[in-house]
Design a protein around this motif. Structure first.
Motif, PDB file in Angstrom:
ATOM      1  N   HIS A 119      44.106 -45.730  19.003  1.00  0.00           N
ATOM      2  CA  HIS A 119      43.284 -45.043  20.026  1.00  0.00           C
ATOM      3  C   HIS A 119      44.123 -44.032  20.775  1.00  0.00           C
ATOM      4  O   HIS A 119      43.747 -42.874  20.929  1.00  0.00           O
ATOM      5  CB  HIS A 119      42.815 -46.063  21.087  1.00  0.00           C
ATOM      6  N   THR A 120      45.248 -44.523  21.264  1.00  0.00           N
ATOM      7  CA  THR A 120      46.123 -43.656  22.068  1.00  0.00           C
ATOM      8  C   THR A 120      46.568 -42.452  21.240  1.00  0.00           C
ATOM      9  O   THR A 120      46.538 -41.319  21.714  1.00  0.00           O
ATOM     10  CB  THR A 120      47.355 -44.463  22.560  1.00  0.00           C
ATOM     11  N   LEU A 173      45.086 -41.051  18.804  1.00  0.00           N
ATOM     12  CA  LEU A 173      43.964 -40.121  18.629  1.00  0.00           C
ATOM     13  C   LEU A 173      43.737 -39.300  19.890  1.00  0.00           C
ATOM     14  O   LEU A 173      43.573 -38.072  19.832  1.00  0.00           O
ATOM     15  CB  LEU A 173      42.689 -40.906  18.282  1.00  0.00           C
ATOM     16  N   THR A 174      43.755 -39.979  21.039  1.00  0.00           N
ATOM     17  CA  THR A 174      43.484 -39.239  22.281  1.00  0.00           C
ATOM     18  C   THR A 174      44.640 -38.285  22.599  1.00  0.00           C
ATOM     19  O   THR A 174      44.455 -37.289  23.276  1.00  0.00           O
ATOM     20  CB  THR A 174      43.224 -40.184  23.479  1.00  0.00           C
ATOM     21  N   GLN A 175      45.815 -38.591  22.079  1.00  0.00           N
ATOM     22  CA  GLN A 175      46.956 -37.686  22.310  1.00  0.00           C
ATOM     23  C   GLN A 175      47.046 -36.581  21.249  1.00  0.00           C
ATOM     24  O   GLN A 175      48.028 -35.858  21.193  1.00  0.00           O
ATOM     25  CB  GLN A 175      48.257 -38.486  22.356  1.00  0.00           C
ATOM     26  N   THR A 226      46.359 -35.842  15.218  1.00  0.00           N
ATOM     27  CA  THR A 226      45.278 -35.700  14.240  1.00  0.00           C
ATOM     28  C   THR A 226      45.580 -34.594  13.223  1.00  0.00           C
ATOM     29  O   THR A 226      44.678 -34.108  12.554  1.00  0.00           O
ATOM     30  CB  THR A 226      43.960 -35.375  14.968  1.00  0.00           C
TER      31      THR A 226
END
Ligand code: PLP
Length: 380
Positions: A40-41, A43-45, A48
């Motif tokens: 999750h982290t 991806l949010t950072q 990608t």
């Protein structure tokens, strides 16, 4: 064949039938929360984007450290290539080393995909039969007898799918003794490494036989030990020229594994020892139960599982009584009449056997084994 039974069982379940499945090849546990959180982290950072073909440097370093710390194997991070599951690692190693006409030695029972991978690159499979009396392990004599001038690779898988056994360091050394006089390379698939039971000691092939280190390709992954099958992260560690060849191949095949899944895999290596141990203990309890239930079945013989999450009983004494030709018919009848899904041993090169996966909870194991017992009793 393994997928076909699973698919048929799923269809029957979807039609409302209560099916007990012993056919799955993945842990029934969820991925540990800390791993999910780190993805999750990531991806949010914004993790990608494409990464390096051989894997992100921090994970290659962490795998190199792990191999030294836990397996006593000294690979530099450049000798480690992160792959899309251990499956891609196996395929790429075979692709990198096997030319058309080269022979690959594969002890049976074997994981279904090895022969197909060898055939895909034009190699020839030389299957070496083993015996239940030897716990289905390859013996040095049988290995020596199978080697020819064309033999280029031996595939070893310990802990074993579907055999449920694990080679001891002494047994690995005895096999290495035979290989010493040859130039055969060993592909050592260690993907079930963490799933060992009773007093089993796991040893990497190249650690048990250091003289084979330069001719060993060590393969491992995150699917089984960390309940991460869908994340598709595995790795191969090999002599530098082989690792580089695999990396080049991979750069044209997949560009490299998914970036944020690699960050999650890094967390798996750093922060999940307790989760892994809890899953291992659950599997150990199931291994003991399913084996005890199998030994209570008449005319079924089985080796106690000491690794992976499979048990591989010989059920061939029932073929005549049931009027079946082999393990495929046996499994089809078992599924249709008793609603229990197992995988025919012929998929693994042993038509006398069936594979039961104990990636199922205690209640399912009890119910499934009750059903098998009742079903067989009808034909006794
Ligand atoms: N090697 C063996 C012996 C397996 O049983 C499996 C999966 O069933 C694999 C490799 C592939 O695992 P992965 O999910 O890492 O591709």
């Amino acid at each position: 064949m393994t997928m076909a039974i699973t698919a048929r069982a799923a269809e029957m379940s979807a039609a409302g039938l209560d099916i007990i499945s012993f056919s799955v090849g993945e842990p029934d546990f969820a991925t540990p929360p800390s791993i999910v959180e780190s993805a999750h982290t990531a991806l949010t950072q914004g993790q990608t984007k494409y990464g390096p073909a051989g894997g992100i440097p921090s994970l290659r370093q962490a795998i190199s450290d792990k191999l030294l710390r836990e397996n006593n194997l000294r690979y530099t991070p450049e000798q480690v290539v992160v792959t899309v599951g251990a499956k891609q690692a196996c395929y790429e190693a075979i692709h990198a080393l096997i030319d058309p006409g080269d022979e690959v030695l594969i002890p049976a029972p074997y994981w279904v995909s090895y022969p197909q991978m060898v055939k895909l690159v034009g190699g020839l499979c030389r299957v070496i039969p083993t015996h239940q009396n030897d716990n289905y392990k390859l013996k040095p004599d049988a290995l020596a007898a199978a080697i020819t001038k064309r033999s280029r690779m031996l595939i070893l898988n310990s802990p074993n799918n579907p055999g449920g056994f694990c080679y001891t360091p002494q047994e690995l050394r005895a096999l290495a003794q035979v290989l010493k006089q040859t130039d055969i390379v060993v592909l050592s698939d260690e993907v079930y490494e963490k799933l060992i039971y009773q007093d089993t000691v796991f040893s990497s092939f190249a650690a048990a036989a250091p003289e084979m280190f330069e001719r060993t390709i060590t393969i491992n992954g995150f699917s089984k030990s960390y309940a991460m099958t869908g994340w598709r992260i595995g790795y191969v560690a090999a002599p530098i020229e082989i690792a580089q060849a695999i990396e080049r191949l991979q750069s044209h095949m997949t560009t490299g594994p998914t970036t944020f899944c690699q960050i999650a895999a890094l967390t798996a290596l750093q922060n999940t020892a307790e989760d892994v141990e809890q899953m291992r203990q659950a599997f150990a309890q199931r291994a003991a139960l399913i084996h005890q239930r199998l030994t209570n079945l008449p005319d079924v013989t089985s080796v106690p599982p000491t690794g992976a999450f499979y048990v591989f009983p010989d059920v061939s004494l029932w073929y005549q009584r049931l009027g079946v030709a082999g393990s495929v018919d046996f499994c089809q009848r078992l599924l249709t009449e008793a609603h229990v899904a197992c995988v025919p041993g012929t998929a693994f090169g042993c038509d006398n056997n069936i594979r039961l996966s104990f990636a199922a909870d205690i209640k399912q194991i009890e119910t499934g084994m009750d059903r098998i017992k009742t079903w067989l009793a009808k034909y006794a």
